[in-house]
Design a protein around this motif. Structure first.
Motif, short mmCIF file in Angstrom:
data_model
loop_
_atom_site.label_atom_id
_atom_site.label_comp_id
_atom_site.label_asym_id
_atom_site.label_seq_id
_atom_site.Cartn_x
_atom_site.Cartn_y
_atom_site.Cartn_z
N ASP A 101 41.88 59.62 61.14
CA ASP A 101 40.81 59.40 60.27
C ASP A 101 39.60 60.47 60.15
N GLU A 102 39.90 61.64 61.00
CA GLU A 102 38.85 62.68 61.00
C GLU A 102 39.22 63.54 59.82
N PRO A 103 38.04 63.88 59.34
CA PRO A 103 38.08 64.91 58.08
C PRO A 103 38.93 66.12 58.53
N ILE A 104 39.71 66.57 57.52
CA ILE A 104 40.41 67.91 57.76
C ILE A 104 39.90 69.20 57.26
N LEU A 105 39.07 70.02 58.09
CA LEU A 105 38.34 71.15 57.44
C LEU A 105 38.75 72.38 58.11
N GLN A 106 39.15 73.42 57.71
CA GLN A 106 39.61 74.75 58.20
C GLN A 106 40.30 74.53 59.42
N SER A 107 41.68 73.76 59.30
CA SER A 107 42.44 73.43 60.35
C SER A 107 43.91 74.18 60.24
N PRO A 108 44.10 75.11 60.98
CA PRO A 108 45.41 75.80 60.95
C PRO A 108 46.48 74.75 61.43
N THR A 109 46.08 73.70 61.93
CA THR A 109 47.34 72.51 62.65
C THR A 109 47.35 71.55 61.45
N HIS A 110 46.85 71.69 60.49
CA HIS A 110 46.83 70.61 59.16
C HIS A 110 48.42 70.49 58.72
N ARG A 111 48.85 69.10 58.81
CA ARG A 111 50.01 69.12 58.07
C ARG A 111 50.18 68.03 57.01
#
Length: 60
Positions: A24-34
């Motif tokens: 549930d963490e917000p995804i900001l500027q994450s190269p590991t975002h899936r």
């Protein structure tokens, strides 16, 4: 929410960012975002994950 195909690295406020379906963490500027996408009952569905580890822990 922001268009999931948009460039999430720029001008995204934490309140508009997608949240990880596992932690549930917000995804900001994450190269590991899936993003996992599937079709259900004729509609496209998707879930965001902050990392491959969170995607695996989700268990679906």
């Amino acid at each position: 929410m922001v268009d999931p195909t948009s460039d999430l690295g720029e001008d995204v406020d934490e309140s508009d960012a997608p949240a990880c379906a596992n932690c549930d963490e917000p995804i900001l500027q994450s190269p590991t975002h899936r993003v996992v996408t599937w079709v259900e009952d004729g509609a496209v569905r998707h879930r965001h994950f902050c990392s491959e580890e969170c995607r695996e822990e989700f268990g679906e």
